[in-house]
Design an enzyme around this catalytic site. Structure first.
Site, PDB file in Angstrom:
ATOM      1  N   ARG A 192     -11.911   7.699   5.113  1.00  0.00           N
ATOM      2  CA  ARG A 192     -11.724   6.310   5.544  1.00  0.00           C
ATOM      3  C   ARG A 192     -11.577   6.227   7.057  1.00  0.00           C
ATOM      4  O   ARG A 192     -11.992   5.240   7.661  1.00  0.00           O
ATOM      5  CB  ARG A 192     -10.458   5.722   4.908  1.00  0.00           C
ATOM      6  CG  ARG A 192     -10.614   5.370   3.464  1.00  0.00           C
ATOM      7  CD  ARG A 192      -9.429   4.594   2.990  1.00  0.00           C
ATOM      8  NE  ARG A 192      -9.180   3.446   3.870  1.00  0.00           N
ATOM      9  CZ  ARG A 192      -8.154   2.620   3.757  1.00  0.00           C
ATOM     10  NH1 ARG A 192      -7.257   2.809   2.820  1.00  0.00           N
ATOM     11  NH2 ARG A 192      -8.019   1.605   4.573  1.00  0.00           N
TER      12      ARG A 192
ATOM     13  N   CYS B 249       0.853  -1.173   0.000  1.00  0.00           N
ATOM     14  CA  CYS B 249       0.000   0.000   0.000  1.00  0.00           C
ATOM     15  C   CYS B 249       0.893   1.227   0.000  1.00  0.00           C
ATOM     16  O   CYS B 249       2.110   1.116   0.071  1.00  0.00           O
ATOM     17  CB  CYS B 249      -0.990  -0.008   1.152  1.00  0.00           C
ATOM     18  SG  CYS B 249      -0.319   0.571   2.677  1.00  0.00           S
TER      19      CYS B 249
ATOM     20  N   ARG C  32       4.023  -3.748   3.693  1.00  0.00           N
ATOM     21  CA  ARG C  32       3.062  -4.277   4.656  1.00  0.00           C
ATOM     22  C   ARG C  32       2.689  -5.745   4.421  1.00  0.00           C
ATOM     23  O   ARG C  32       1.529  -6.063   4.164  1.00  0.00           O
ATOM     24  CB  ARG C  32       1.814  -3.402   4.707  1.00  0.00           C
ATOM     25  CG  ARG C  32       2.131  -1.981   5.081  1.00  0.00           C
ATOM     26  CD  ARG C  32       0.923  -1.121   5.182  1.00  0.00           C
ATOM     27  NE  ARG C  32       0.159  -1.314   6.405  1.00  0.00           N
ATOM     28  CZ  ARG C  32      -0.960  -0.673   6.660  1.00  0.00           C
ATOM     29  NH1 ARG C  32      -1.451   0.169   5.784  1.00  0.00           N
ATOM     30  NH2 ARG C  32      -1.611  -0.872   7.785  1.00  0.00           N
TER      31      ARG C  32
END
Ligand code: EPU
Length: 422
Positions: A398, A118, A123
């Site tokens: 978000r 990302c 990650r």
């Protein structure tokens, strides 16, 4: 695509009610998969990642009812009929990986799309996978999916290679229904992990060492329903603290938990900000230019990576130079070039940002690249001269519950415009 338009230069004054923590709510919603009885939640923040998680759970057959505006969610996972987390949802929210542990633990099977890299870093989820394998799950990775199977997981001792927040949460949710004792060493101590553990205990799980880096779990055969109130969001709290520190003013934050963000409060005091605190409130006052403060991100209880971008926005307008070292994610400096578009003077050297505070930022068009980067641009916009237009604020949506509404209520000049209007 919505944008935010900010007219900078106003001080902030009044009160803000902090919402429930995104990073506690997401694992907690997924924990509902662990029981056939209803789980009732309060203080769930109203934000896009929560809506995505509810969509994912509903697709699996979980009944989820929300009470508009009240932060209440009722979940019933008695009729789960689909054990797949599809690519389309996982790609929009990496935290979808949090269904893996609960699904394997309760249903003996799960198929979860592999989250890709990302914006803030690669990650990987290797520790989630290794931990489940150590508990006896058979795991294969095929066609971009993690496929896991286990008749019943078995307790064991797991030492993760690094401290991982969602990794600890996934393994904890798996361990509560495993056979025998699981010891999670090197566990994340973030308050959100603790909040999840408290919900699990309320559901009948047996967990010792909550809040420490060694969680000892005695597996039980099944969990029952429970009620739980999600912990306040320490990162939302810290974001508003930095906003007031940068723009000036006098704001009281309610429904928060100051003990969960001591490292940030200490640094703000070092910067010259006045902060008073009680059990569930904070009052922040600032009437001069901040002093620049160097800091380094690290795991809880040290300075959180999720506050790095916002504090850097403060350093950008503070008096003097500062060094910001990011140790958790390898690419979490994308706000730097956007802050520089607003007149900041920040250079990057590996995992270190060198910030030379400037007296004034000047409004410009900028682009949000990830959640916390967006928040740092909002802070910069609040103290910049003139108008700042922030594009791609779906990143902000978000993880922040109506941020522009909360800021407007304390006197900021912020408005949301739809893509066409801007
Ligand atoms: N890591 C691995 N392998 C793994 C797991 C992690 O190499 O299996 C590495 C990561 O690449 C990273 C480090 O370990 O370099 C720590 O990552 P961690 O697993 O702790 O991060 P996460 O669980 O994916 C959560 C938060 C993030 C927050 C980090 C660090 C949730 C849903 N997300 O992510 O929140 O930055 O912990 O505190 O809890 C945000 O809210 O903006 C956000 C990104």
């Amino acid at each position: 695509m919505d944008k935010l338009v900010i007219e900078g230069g106003r001080q902030l004054a009044g009160e803000i009610k902090v919402s429930g923590a995104k990073n506690a709510a997401l694992p907690i919603l997924c924990a509902s998969l662990l029981s056939a009885d209803p789980v009732q939640l309060a203080n769930v923040p109203d934000l896009q990642d929560v809506r995505t998680t509810l969509k994912l759970l509903r697709q699996m057959g979980v009944q989820a009812e929300t009470v508009e505006g009240a932060g209440k969610v009722m979940l019933d996972a008695s009729k789960v009929n689909n054990l797949v987390a599809p690519y389309e949802l996982v790609k929009t929210m990496r935290a979808s990986i949090l269904v893996l542990g609960p699904l394997v633990a309760r249903f003996g099977e799960a198929k979860v799309s592999l989250p890709g890299g990302c914006a803030i870093g690669a990650r990987p989820v290797d520790q989630h996978i290794k931990g489940l394998q150590a508990m006896g799950a058979e795991i294969s990775i095929e066609h971009g999916f993690i496929e896991a199977r286990a008749k019943r997981l078995k307790g064991t001792r797991i030492i993760t290679d690094m401290i991982t927040v969602t990794g600890t949460e996934n393994l904890l949710m798996a361990a509560v229904l495993a056979e025998g004792e699981t010891v999670l060493e090197n566990a994340a101590r973030e308050p959100e992990v603790g909040d999840l553990a408290h919900l699990l205990v309320a559901m009948g799980a047996k967990i010792d060492g909550i809040g420490t880096d060694r969680l000892v779990i005695q597996g039980v055969d099944k969990l029952h329903g429970a009620e739980h109130t999600v912990v306040p969001d320490r990162i939302e709290t810290g974001t508003f603290l930095c906003a007031v520190a940068a723009a000036g003013g006098d704001v009281t934050l309610r429904h928060t938990r100051p003990q969960t963000l001591e490292a940030v409060i200490d640094k703000l005091r070092e910067a010259g900000v006045t902060i008073d605190e009680g059990d569930d409130w904070l009052r922040v006052r600032m009437n001069r230019r901040a002093s620049a403060v160097s800091f380094r991100t690290s795991e809880y209880p040290a300075f959180p990576t999720d506050m790095q971008a916002q504090f850097m926005a403060l350093n950008a307008v503070a008096d003097g130079p500062s060094r910001v070292v990011e140790t958790i994610f390898e690419n979490r400096f994308m706000h730097v070039q956007e802050l520089n578009r607003l007149g900041a003077n920040v250079t990057i050297d590996g995992n270190t940002a060198l910030v030379n505070g400037v007296a004034k930022l000047s409004g410009a068009k900028v682009m949000a690249t990830d959640l916390r980067a967006s928040a740092s641009l909002v802070i910069a916009g609040l103290c910049a001269e003139g108008e700042t237009l922030i594009d791609r604020i779906y990143h902000l949506d978000r993880g922040y519950d109506r941020m522009e509404v909360k800021l407007t209520a304390v006197g900021a000049n912020v408005r949301r415009v739809s893509g066409k209007q801007a």
